[in-house]
Design a protein around this motif. Structure first.
Motif, PDB file in Angstrom:
ATOM      1  N   PHE A 118       0.827  -1.211   0.000  1.00 38.89           N
ATOM      2  CA  PHE A 118       0.000   0.000   0.000  1.00 38.89           C
ATOM      3  C   PHE A 118       0.862   1.263   0.000  1.00 38.89           C
ATOM      4  N   VAL A 119       1.825   1.358   0.900  1.00 43.36           N
ATOM      5  CA  VAL A 119       2.637   2.580   0.959  1.00 43.36           C
ATOM      6  C   VAL A 119       3.614   2.660  -0.207  1.00 43.36           C
ATOM      7  N   LEU A 120       4.045   1.525  -0.730  1.00 42.99           N
ATOM      8  CA  LEU A 120       4.920   1.554  -1.897  1.00 42.99           C
ATOM      9  C   LEU A 120       4.178   2.054  -3.129  1.00 42.99           C
ATOM     10  N   LEU A 121       2.878   1.762  -3.213  1.00 42.04           N
ATOM     11  CA  LEU A 121       2.093   2.275  -4.332  1.00 42.04           C
ATOM     12  C   LEU A 121       2.055   3.797  -4.321  1.00 42.04           C
ATOM     13  N   TYR A 122       1.998   4.390  -3.116  1.00 39.79           N
ATOM     14  CA  TYR A 122       2.022   5.845  -3.086  1.00 39.79           C
ATOM     15  C   TYR A 122       3.401   6.398  -3.394  1.00 39.79           C
ATOM     16  N   ALA A 123       4.423   5.683  -2.994  1.00 38.46           N
ATOM     17  CA  ALA A 123       5.789   6.178  -3.199  1.00 38.46           C
ATOM     18  C   ALA A 123       6.172   6.269  -4.672  1.00 38.46           C
ATOM     19  N   VAL A 124       5.402   5.652  -5.565  1.00 40.12           N
ATOM     20  CA  VAL A 124       5.727   5.757  -6.994  1.00 40.12           C
ATOM     21  C   VAL A 124       5.220   7.069  -7.586  1.00 40.12           C
ATOM     22  N   ASP A 125       4.350   7.798  -6.847  1.00 39.15           N
ATOM     23  CA  ASP A 125       3.808   9.059  -7.355  1.00 39.15           C
ATOM     24  C   ASP A 125       4.936  10.089  -7.465  1.00 39.15           C
ATOM     25  N   PRO A 126       5.316  10.488  -8.662  1.00 40.63           N
ATOM     26  CA  PRO A 126       6.448  11.416  -8.806  1.00 40.63           C
ATOM     27  C   PRO A 126       6.129  12.830  -8.362  1.00 40.63           C
ATOM     28  N   THR A 127       4.846  13.148  -8.149  1.00 41.80           N
ATOM     29  CA  THR A 127       4.459  14.509  -7.786  1.00 41.80           C
ATOM     30  C   THR A 127       3.985  14.606  -6.345  1.00 41.80           C
ATOM     31  N   GLY A 128       3.992  13.508  -5.610  1.00 44.91           N
ATOM     32  CA  GLY A 128       3.421  13.482  -4.275  1.00 44.91           C
ATOM     33  C   GLY A 128       4.342  14.010  -3.204  1.00 44.91           C
ATOM     34  N   LEU A 129       3.927  13.781  -1.952  1.00 46.68           N
ATOM     35  CA  LEU A 129       4.703  14.285  -0.827  1.00 46.68           C
ATOM     36  C   LEU A 129       6.015  13.534  -0.653  1.00 46.68           C
ATOM     37  N   SER A 130       6.027  12.274  -1.006  1.00 45.99           N
ATOM     38  CA  SER A 130       7.210  11.456  -0.749  1.00 45.99           C
ATOM     39  C   SER A 130       7.512  10.543  -1.943  1.00 45.99           C
ATOM     40  N   PRO A 131       7.995  11.099  -3.039  1.00 43.59           N
ATOM     41  CA  PRO A 131       8.226  10.290  -4.248  1.00 43.59           C
ATOM     42  C   PRO A 131       9.589   9.600  -4.243  1.00 43.59           C
ATOM     43  N   TRP A 132       9.919   8.935  -3.122  1.00 42.42           N
ATOM     44  CA  TRP A 132      11.264   8.363  -3.002  1.00 42.42           C
ATOM     45  C   TRP A 132      11.446   7.112  -3.846  1.00 42.42           C
ATOM     46  N   LEU A 133      10.354   6.510  -4.292  1.00 44.63           N
ATOM     47  CA  LEU A 133      10.468   5.346  -5.167  1.00 44.63           C
ATOM     48  C   LEU A 133      10.338   5.771  -6.627  1.00 44.63           C
ATOM     49  N   ALA A 134       9.270   6.489  -6.936  1.00 46.57           N
ATOM     50  CA  ALA A 134       9.064   7.127  -8.249  1.00 46.57           C
ATOM     51  C   ALA A 134       9.274   6.199  -9.432  1.00 46.57           C
ATOM     52  N   ILE A 135       8.743   4.993  -9.365  1.00 48.86           N
ATOM     53  CA  ILE A 135       8.735   4.095 -10.513  1.00 48.86           C
ATOM     54  C   ILE A 135       7.656   4.590 -11.477  1.00 48.86           C
ATOM     55  N   PRO A 136       7.934   4.660 -12.767  1.00 47.89           N
ATOM     56  CA  PRO A 136       6.945   5.219 -13.711  1.00 47.89           C
ATOM     57  C   PRO A 136       5.747   4.294 -13.929  1.00 47.89           C
ATOM     58  N   VAL A 137       4.869   4.215 -12.942  1.00 44.52           N
ATOM     59  CA  VAL A 137       3.645   3.430 -13.034  1.00 44.52           C
ATOM     60  C   VAL A 137       2.530   4.354 -13.501  1.00 44.52           C
TER      61      VAL A 137
END
Length: 342
Positions: free
Chosen positions: A225-244
């Motif tokens: 769940f939290v990793l899905l949010y971390a892929v958001d490149p524009t969000g508060l915490s885009p530390w993963l930022a995979i282009p999904v």
């Protein structure tokens, strides 16, 4: 039983809900306790009201989680208005990823908020405190006066937030407000219509898995769940930022919610399911927030906290909160085992 002892579970829930929702998650370091009173009124009173209403009316966890979903929509649509406000966090465009023009909101962010409040902000603290409440696990914790005070405080914080937010509402229309109110009302009605008594439900074949397996499942699901949010490149915490793609993110969120719901509904209808399993599920979710707080970095990737904090302070805060969460879970688990063995 004196007054303090009788009210201890209620006070515990009022504090645990905001500490889990904001501090353990990594939104704020433990040194920023000046923000605690405000979030206590929001998260704490909200969680306690949901728990008290459900238990007073003989409702169980399906209803609690449904009301928790309604709580989350109230907070995000009317209190903070993050569902609509593209500038809610200056520097982070939380609605750019998957923005739906016709609705004025972003699909991934809405899905994230659904899970955040339904599970982590409300249900997890309730499960932990009920595990600590012993024989009072499903009985009311507040009298009529206490319930009135908590209800008034929660109503005031909601009203005050709505009024303060109304100063700048260029980003939200009357149609959006009405639509959100209808959705929230529908969610509450669903919660009210859910069966109250599940004790007579036919058990499914087999036994429930061990509490350890349930906790591991919750940790794995929470991590996804939290990793899905971390892929958001524009969000508060885009530390993963995979282009999904945003649409795929929404599909994955929905698939995760359905999978977890089906698995837990089936497990909870098997012989051997107990409060230890519920505590294990809550523990897995809390540990998700605990590890997530370290890469989250108190949202300093794009929106520095006020006042600013250093890396060392942030990491120390996360470590202390994680240690506290683990200690609380261990204590609750031992208390449950002691009760079952007595």
């Amino acid at each position: 039983m004196n007054v303090l002892t009788r009210l201890a579970p209620a006070f515990g829930l009022i504090l645990l809900a905001p500490l889990t929702a904001e501090y353990l998650m990594g939104n704020a370091p433990i040194t920023h306790l000046q923000n605690l009173p405000g979030v206590v009124l929001l998260y704490g009173c909200g969680a306690l009201l949901i728990r008290e209403f459900a238990r007073r009316t003989g409702r169980g966890w399906p209803a609690i989680m449904t009301f928790a979903l309604a709580y989350g929509m109230i907070e995000e649509a009317f209190v903070t208005q993050t569902l609509w406000n593209p500038d809610w966090a200056a520097g982070a465009r939380i609605l750019d990823y998957g923005f739906i023009l016709a609705l004025g909101l972003a699909g991934p962010w809405t899905m994230f908020m659904v899970g955040v409040h339904t599970v982590f902000s409300i249900s997890v603290p309730i499960a932990v405190m009920e595990s600590l409440a012993g024989s009072r696990r499903t009985t009311p914790w507040l009298g009529r006066a206490g319930l009135t005070v908590v209800s008034v405080l929660y109503a005031l914080v909601i009203l005050g937030s709505v009024v303060s937010q109304s100063v700048n509402t260029d980003y939200v229309s009357a149609a959006q407000r009405i639509g959100a109110a209808i959705v929230i009302a529908a969610i509450i009605v669903i919660g009210l219509r859910l069966p109250r008594n599940t004790l007579d439900a036919v058990l499914l074949p087999g036994r429930a898995p061990s509490p350890w397996a349930a906790g591991a499942f919750a940790l794995a699901a929470g991590s996804v769940f939290v990793l899905l949010y971390a892929v958001d490149p524009t969000g508060l915490s885009p530390w993963l930022a995979i282009p999904v793609p945003a649409w795929l993110s929404v599909v994955l969120y929905l698939a995760l919610f359905v999978t977890v719901s089906v698995v837990l509904l089936r497990w909870s209808r098997r012989a051997g399911w107990s409060q230890e399993h519920r505590l294990a599920l809550a523990g897995g979710a809390m540990l998700t927030y605990a590890w997530h707080s370290f890469p989250w970095r108190s949202i300093t990737t794009q929106v520095p906290p006020t006042p600013p904090i250093g890396l060392a302070e942030d990491l120390l805060s996360n470590a202390l909160l994680t240690t506290g969460a683990v200690a609380l879970l261990v204590f609750a688990g031992r208390r449950l085992r002691g009760q079952s063995g007595s």
